[in-house]
Scaffold this active site. Structure first.
Site: not given
Ligand code: FEO
Length: 389
Positions: A23, A77, A79, A81, A143, A162, A192, A225
Site C-alpha cells: 500500500h 490481526h 488485515e 495479509d 497496526h 505486525d 517498516y 513479517h
Molecule cells: Fe497490518 Fe501485516 O498487516
C-alpha cells in the site's frame, strides 16, 4: 519447509519474494507472512497468510499435521495479509474456536460475513492448550484497531503480529542466520517502523509500560513479517523504544523536486551549508527517492527542509505526494523550513510552510523563495537558512 522455533512450535508462513508495493510502501526486498503452528493437546494455528498464498501455508502445515486436526485458530490481526487465507482455512479445518480481540471479531465479520465460532479475548485472558498456555495482549492500532499479540508463556515466546516486523523475503528465518544481521536487516526494520508504525509511538511506549507491568520476558519474538528474534530479542525492543521516543540525530534532510534545476541549486547550497555547520545533511530528489525511503530517513532526522518550484500556482506533484504521505505518518520533533524557486506567482513555498505547521514541526523561517535562477544573493539566503536550522 516448515521451520521449528522450539519443540512443537513451527513457522508455517509464506515468503513473498516478488512483493514490491505494500500500500504505497516500496518493498524492494519482498516480504514474508509468518503464520505459526503449535502442536499441543489443542493444535493451534496463529494467523494465516494472503489468500492467494494459502495453499503454500497449508502444505507447510501438512508436513507436520493434517490441517483438519487443527483445533484452534488465533487471529491476531484482521488485515488481509494475515487473514486473507482465513475463509479457506476455516472451511477446511472447521476449527472448534477462533480467538481474536473484540475489534478483531467485528473486523473479521465485516470482511468475511461468516458465522464463525469466535471467542473474544482481552488483555490478561489465558487459554490452556494442554501442556502450554497462551496469554493475550490487546495492542490496538499496532497496526489496526483489532491488533493483538499472543504470548506462549512456557516458552516466553511472543507472537507479536505486525509489531517488530520487517518486509524482507529471506530463506533464513532467524536473526542469527543472516550474516550481516542486524546491520542490513536494521535498515528494513527501520523502514517498516517508519512507514507502518511511526504514527503510533505513544501507543508503543504504553505497550512497553504494559509489558513491564505484566512482567513479561521474551526468549523469542516472532512477528508476522521478517525474521524471528531468538538470538537477540532485546535488540528490536531497544530500537522500538528509541524510535517511539521520537529521539532525533543531528541530521538534516533536504527534500525537493525541481523543474529547471533552480530549486535543486538551492537544495545543494543548503546541504553544503548544513554540512559546514556540522549537520549530517542529505539531498533527496523526489524523482530519485521513493516516498517510503524518504520517510525512513525522516524518522530520526532533527531537521527537514522541503523545496518545490511553483507549478500552475501549486506544488510540484511529487512534493504534494510526499507531504500527504508524511503528514499521515505524524513524525515528531522536527525543525523545518520550506524553500523553492518560482517564476511569477510563487505559491509553493507558502503551501509547504502551511503543511509543515499543520504537522506541528518547529518552522524556523517563513520560507525562502528565489525568483527564476538563484544569484549570489539567493545562494547566500540559502546558506543563511541552513545556519538558522
Ligand atoms: Fe497490518 Fe501485516 O498487516
Amino acid at each position: 519447509m516448515s521451520v521449528e522455533l522450539t519443540p512443537g512450535v513451527y513457522w508455517v508462513g509464506v515468503i513473498d519474494w516478488n512483493l514490491r508495493d505494500f500500500h504505497g510502501y516500496l518493498t524492494e526486498a519482498g516480504s514474508t507472512y509468518n503464520a505459526y503452528l503449535i502442536i499441543d493437546d489443542k493444535i493451534t494455528l496463529i494467523d494465516t497468510v494472503k489468500k492467494e498464498l494459502l495453499p503454500e501455508m497449508l502444505c507447510r502445515v501438512a508436513e507436520i499435521v493434517d490441517p483438519e486436526k487443527i483445533d484452534y485458530i488465533v487471529s491476531n490481526h484482521v488485515e488481509m495479509d494475515h487473514s486473507g487465507g482465513l475463509p479457506e482455512t476455516v472451511a477446511r479445518v472447521k476449527p472448534e474456536k477462533i480467538f481474536c480481540s473484540p475489534q478483531g471479531k467485528a473486523g473479521l465479520s465485516r470482511h468475511f460475513k461468516q458465522d464463525w465460532p469466535f471467542v473474544e479475548v482481552k488483555t490478561g485472558d489465558e487459554l490452556s492448550l494442554g501442556r502450554r498456555t497462551l496469554a493475550f495482549l490487546e495492542t490496538p492500532m499496532l497496526h489496526w484497531p483489532d491488533s493483538m499479540m499472543t504470548y506462549l508463556k512456557e516458552e516466553e515466546l511472543l507472537f507479536s503480529s505486525d509489531a517488530f516486523g520487517a518486509h524482507l523475503a529471506s530463506s533464513e528465518h532467524f536473526d542469527d542466520q543472516l550474516p550481516d544481521c542486524p546491520c542490513d536487516y536494521g535498515r528494513q526494520l527501520k523502514k517498516y517502523y517508519a512507514n507502518i508504525l511511526m504514527p503510533f509511538g505513544g501507543l508503543i511506549t504504553s505497550l512497553f509500560a504494559k509489558i513491564a507491568q505484566l512482567g513479561l520476558t521474551f526468549k523469542i519474538i516472532a512477528p508476522d513479517h521478517g525474521l524471528i528474534y531468538r538470538k537477540n530479542p532485546a535488540w528490536v525492543l531497544e530500537a522500538y523504544q528509541r524510535w517511539a521516543s521520537g529521539a532525533t540525530e543531528p541530521k538534516g534532510l533536504v527534500i525537493y523536486d525541481t523543474m529547471w534545476h533552480s530549486t535543486e541549486t538551492m537544495a545543494e547550497a543548503i546541504v553544503e551549508a548544513l554540512g559546514q555547520e556540522g549537520v549530517d545533511a542529505k539531498p533527496m530528489h523526489l524523482r530519485n527517492w521513493h516516498r517510503s525511503d524518504v520517510v525512513t530517513e525522516c524518522l530520526d532526522a532533527g531537521a527537514v527542509l522541503i523545496g518545490s518550484p511553483t507549478l500552475n500556482n501549486g506544488l510540484f506533484p511529487t512534493v504534494s505526494d510526499l507531504l500527504t504521505y508524511l503528514k499521515g505518518l505524524k513524525p515528531i520533533n522536527k525543525v523545518a523550513a520550506a524553500f523553492g524557486s518560482y517564476g511569477w506567482s510563487g505559491e509553493a513555498v507558502k503551501l509547504i510552510t502551511k503543511e509543515l505547521e499543520e504537522m506541528k514541526f518547529k518552522v524556523i523561517d517563513p520560507g525562502l523563495r528565489v525568483q527564476y535562477v538563484p544569484d549570489g544573493e539567493g545562494l547566500q539566503a540559502c546558506r543563511d537558512l541552513a545556519k538558522k536550522i
